[in-house]
Design an enzyme around this catalytic site. Structure first.
Site: not given
Length: 408
Positions: A265-267, A408
């Protein structure tokens, strides 16, 4: 964003009105949201890795990342889940759903506000002078965190992580500590500003941080850091998979799924995948060894070390860079224990670093609370005026410095 909102609005209305196909409409809506996130955020990453595995040419996928897509997509998914689970009614007016998703204070970097938490205030909130004043106070605190602390320690962190020579051990650790302080004050400062702006308009957004560096265990850290994201994964992924009410092997897989998703989810980078796996390993070790039930000075030290090493993965551009940096922290390839790099960096920023370290604790909050209770509320008001004045002076002479979580 508008297209995603209208599509979810139509499918959730269809889900609400359908007796026999509710689950199908829910799956369709969630599938659309995941697909949009996948195309915009991960298509290029997947293409590069497939090409690396097959030896072919990577398909060039050059799509601009829509601002805040990770946050507004998760809020859309929470709307679908909450209506499907009967926690909130479907919104019949698309404009109100658009208001929920596109609320500007928290649109681009959270906190992640669930539909059930704000559904009543979308249609019937009340503003007041007192709430507006409290919102202004909260906003100033967040502004101070960003401009007076995060931006300064960021210079130390950037210099340390961008340094390509042989760093000393203490300089590598100083850079990791500086980044830990930067990301905390940057992100919690944004959350404070978002919560404060929400209060000005009569909205009550959930808290997102609770002094995470005071955590006694890694488990406790994730009860205090980015709390709205942790709760989102807990309620919409972890618990539906069975949570901890399953055999131990299945529980390990449930945790693995949650932390892989949290990292991704963060990258779109292997550093984020490894970051999620590192926390999965640490949290599982704590649970299996019973450390979370026996907090001590040792578990606090363990927690800080795990968090700092994880932040190195989070900050580094690639896995190789992260491994080199961690090696320097452990003395491998480092230019001694304490070099001139460490002394120079510390000498120029020790006042701000000290202030940031104090700011990570509830000391200032508790002191101001005691002064208010003793009839000296004017002290906090004077403090806020001073913080705002310093922020304005800093903002006038500063260059563009975006929030970390804009990425993000």
């Amino acid at each position: 964003m508008v297209a995603a909102i209208l599509a979810n609005w139509a499918m959730v209305l269809a889900m609400e009105r359908s007796a026999n196909h509710r689950r199908a409409w829910m799956v369709a809506a969630i599938g659309l949201d995941v697909a949009l996130l996948g195309v915009f955020k991960y298509a290029s990453f997947v293409s590069r890795n497939v090409a690396a595995l097959t030896g072919g040419d990577a398909l060039v996928v050059d799509i601009a990342l829509p601002l805040g897509i990770s946050f507004f997509t998760f809020q859309l998914m929470s709307y679908v889940f909450d209506v499907y689970g009967g926690k909130a009614p479907a919104q019949s007016r698309p404009a109100r759903l658009m208001l929920y998703i596109s609320l500007f204070p928290q649109l681009v970097a959270g906190p992640i506000v669930r539909y059930e938490q704000i559904e009543g205030e979308i249609s019937g909130r009340r503003e007041s002078a007192e709430l507006f004043a409290r919102g202004c106070e909260r906003f100033v605190y967040g502004l101070g965190k960003k401009l007076l602390l995060a931006n300064y320690v960021a210079q130390v962190a950037d210099n340390a992580f961008d340094y390509m020579g042989q760093a000393s051990v203490l300089y590598a650790w100083l850079g990791a500590v500086a980044y830990a302080l930067q990301i905390y004050f940057d992100f919690s400062g944004y959350s404070d500003m978002a919560i404060g702006l929400g209060q000005m308009f009569g909205f009550h957004f959930p808290e997102n941080f609770d002094y995470p560096y005071m955590a006694a265990t890694v488990t406790d850290f994730w009860r205090r850091w980015h709390m709205t994201l942790s709760r989102w994964f807990r309620d919409y992924v972890y618990i539906p998979l069975g949570g901890n009410r399953v055999p131990k092997p299945r529980w390990l897989l449930n945790m693995l799924a949650v932390w892989l998703l949290t990292g991704i989810w963060h990258g779109a980078n292997w550093t984020f995948v490894l970051w999620g796996l590192a926390y999965w390993a640490a949290l599982c070790a704590e649970r299996l060894l019973g450390l979370e039930r026996r907090p001590s000075a040792l578990t606090r030290a363990w927690t800080l070390v795990v968090v700092l090493l994880a932040w190195v993965l989070f900050r580094s551009p690639d896995v190789a860079s992260a491994m080199r940096y961690v090696a320097a922290m452990l003395g491998v390839g480092a230019a001694g224990i304490c070099g001139q790099d460490f002394l120079s960096a510390l000498g120029g920023t020790y006042v701000v670093l000290a202030a940031a370290l104090v700011g990570c604790t509830p000391l200032v909050r508790d002191l101001l609370a005691r002064l208010r209770e003793g009839g000296h509320a004017w002290v906090e008001q004077l403090w806020l005026v001073a913080v705002l004045a310093l922020c304005l002076l800093q903002a006038v002479g500063s260059t563009y410095n975006p929030f970390i979580y804009f990425n993000f």
